[in-house]
Design a protein around this motif. Structure first.
Motif, short mmCIF file in Angstrom:
data_model
loop_
_atom_site.label_atom_id
_atom_site.label_comp_id
_atom_site.label_asym_id
_atom_site.label_seq_id
_atom_site.Cartn_x
_atom_site.Cartn_y
_atom_site.Cartn_z
N ILE A 18 -5.83 -3.65 6.36
CA ILE A 18 -5.92 -5.11 6.32
C ILE A 18 -4.85 -5.70 5.41
O ILE A 18 -4.19 -6.67 5.76
N ILE A 19 -4.66 -5.10 4.24
CA ILE A 19 -3.64 -5.60 3.30
C ILE A 19 -2.25 -5.45 3.91
O ILE A 19 -1.43 -6.38 3.81
N SER A 20 -1.96 -4.33 4.53
CA SER A 20 -0.64 -4.10 5.14
C SER A 20 -0.39 -5.10 6.27
O SER A 20 0.72 -5.64 6.38
N ALA A 21 -1.37 -5.34 7.11
CA ALA A 21 -1.21 -6.29 8.20
C ALA A 21 -1.01 -7.70 7.67
O ALA A 21 -0.18 -8.46 8.19
N PHE A 22 -1.71 -8.07 6.61
CA PHE A 22 -1.57 -9.41 6.02
C PHE A 22 -0.18 -9.60 5.42
O PHE A 22 0.47 -10.62 5.64
N ILE A 23 0.30 -8.61 4.67
CA ILE A 23 1.63 -8.70 4.07
C ILE A 23 2.69 -8.71 5.17
O ILE A 23 3.67 -9.45 5.09
N GLY A 24 2.49 -7.91 6.21
CA GLY A 24 3.40 -7.93 7.34
C GLY A 24 3.44 -9.30 8.01
O GLY A 24 4.50 -9.79 8.38
N HIS A 25 2.29 -9.94 8.12
CA HIS A 25 2.21 -11.29 8.69
C HIS A 25 2.98 -12.28 7.83
O HIS A 25 3.71 -13.13 8.34
N LEU A 26 2.84 -12.18 6.51
CA LEU A 26 3.55 -13.09 5.61
C LEU A 26 5.06 -12.89 5.68
O LEU A 26 5.82 -13.84 5.45
N LYS A 27 5.50 -11.70 6.01
CA LYS A 27 6.93 -11.41 6.11
C LYS A 27 7.45 -11.54 7.54
O LYS A 27 8.60 -11.23 7.80
N GLY A 28 6.62 -11.99 8.46
CA GLY A 28 7.04 -12.17 9.84
C GLY A 28 7.12 -10.87 10.62
O GLY A 28 7.88 -10.76 11.58
N ASN A 29 6.34 -9.89 10.22
CA ASN A 29 6.40 -8.56 10.84
C ASN A 29 4.98 -7.98 10.94
O ASN A 29 4.71 -6.90 10.43
N THR A 30 4.10 -8.69 11.62
CA THR A 30 2.69 -8.33 11.67
C THR A 30 2.45 -6.96 12.30
O THR A 30 1.69 -6.15 11.77
N ILE A 31 3.10 -6.69 13.41
CA ILE A 31 2.88 -5.42 14.12
C ILE A 31 3.30 -4.24 13.26
O ILE A 31 2.58 -3.23 13.17
N ALA A 32 4.46 -4.35 12.61
CA ALA A 32 4.92 -3.26 11.74
C ALA A 32 3.95 -3.07 10.58
O ALA A 32 3.65 -1.93 10.20
N GLY A 33 3.45 -4.15 10.00
CA GLY A 33 2.47 -4.04 8.91
C GLY A 33 1.21 -3.34 9.36
O GLY A 33 0.68 -2.48 8.65
N PHE A 34 0.73 -3.70 10.54
CA PHE A 34 -0.48 -3.08 11.07
C PHE A 34 -0.26 -1.59 11.33
O PHE A 34 -1.05 -0.75 10.92
N LEU A 35 0.84 -1.27 12.01
CA LEU A 35 1.10 0.13 12.36
C LEU A 35 1.36 0.99 11.13
O LEU A 35 0.87 2.12 11.04
N LEU A 36 2.12 0.47 10.18
CA LEU A 36 2.39 1.25 8.97
C LEU A 36 1.11 1.48 8.17
O LEU A 36 0.87 2.56 7.64
N GLY A 37 0.27 0.45 8.09
CA GLY A 37 -1.00 0.60 7.38
C GLY A 37 -1.93 1.56 8.07
O GLY A 37 -2.64 2.32 7.43
N TYR A 38 -1.92 1.56 9.41
CA TYR A 38 -2.79 2.44 10.18
C TYR A 38 -2.34 3.89 10.13
O TYR A 38 -3.13 4.79 9.90
N VAL A 39 -1.05 4.11 10.33
CA VAL A 39 -0.53 5.47 10.43
C VAL A 39 -0.32 6.12 9.07
O VAL A 39 -0.70 7.27 8.86
N LEU A 40 0.27 5.38 8.14
CA LEU A 40 0.66 5.98 6.87
C LEU A 40 -0.24 5.61 5.68
O LEU A 40 -0.08 6.17 4.61
N GLY A 41 -1.13 4.66 5.87
CA GLY A 41 -2.05 4.28 4.80
C GLY A 41 -1.32 3.69 3.60
O GLY A 41 -0.54 2.76 3.75
N PRO A 42 -1.54 4.23 2.40
CA PRO A 42 -0.93 3.67 1.19
C PRO A 42 0.60 3.74 1.21
O PRO A 42 1.26 2.85 0.69
N ILE A 43 1.17 4.75 1.84
CA ILE A 43 2.63 4.84 1.93
C ILE A 43 3.15 3.72 2.82
O ILE A 43 4.18 3.10 2.54
N GLY A 44 2.44 3.41 3.89
CA GLY A 44 2.81 2.29 4.75
C GLY A 44 2.74 0.96 4.03
O GLY A 44 3.57 0.08 4.26
#
Length: 86
Positions: A18-44
């Protein structure tokens, strides 16, 4: 592994997602934030924090960061020239 341990890690990764997707949304990159958070967790999360902000560009005249859809720079009032290819 007991059930409490599994529950903890599921909640932990859900929060990171959720945090990764939100930060990705704020940076204009929602999909990348979601995928990085899902696949890599804290590293994402760290990777999306270090990624480029795709919602802003730099004004060619005053070098201030402005919204990428701006027509006139709010700082120096010059017309913004958008690049066709990044």
């Amino acid at each position: 592994m007991d059930m409490d341990n599994i529950t903890f890690w599921m909640i932990f990764y859900l929060i990171i997602l959720i945090i990764s997707a939100f930060i990705g949304h704020l940076k204009g990159n929602t999909i990348a934030g979601f995928l990085l958070g899902y696949v890599l967790g804290p590293i994402g999360l760290v990777l999306i924090l270090c990624s480029k902000n795709r919602r802003t560009i730099e004004c060619h005249a005053c070098h201030e960061k402005i919204h990428k859809h701006s027509y006139i720079c709010p700082h120096c009032q010059t017309k913004v020239q958008h690049k066709l290819l990044n």
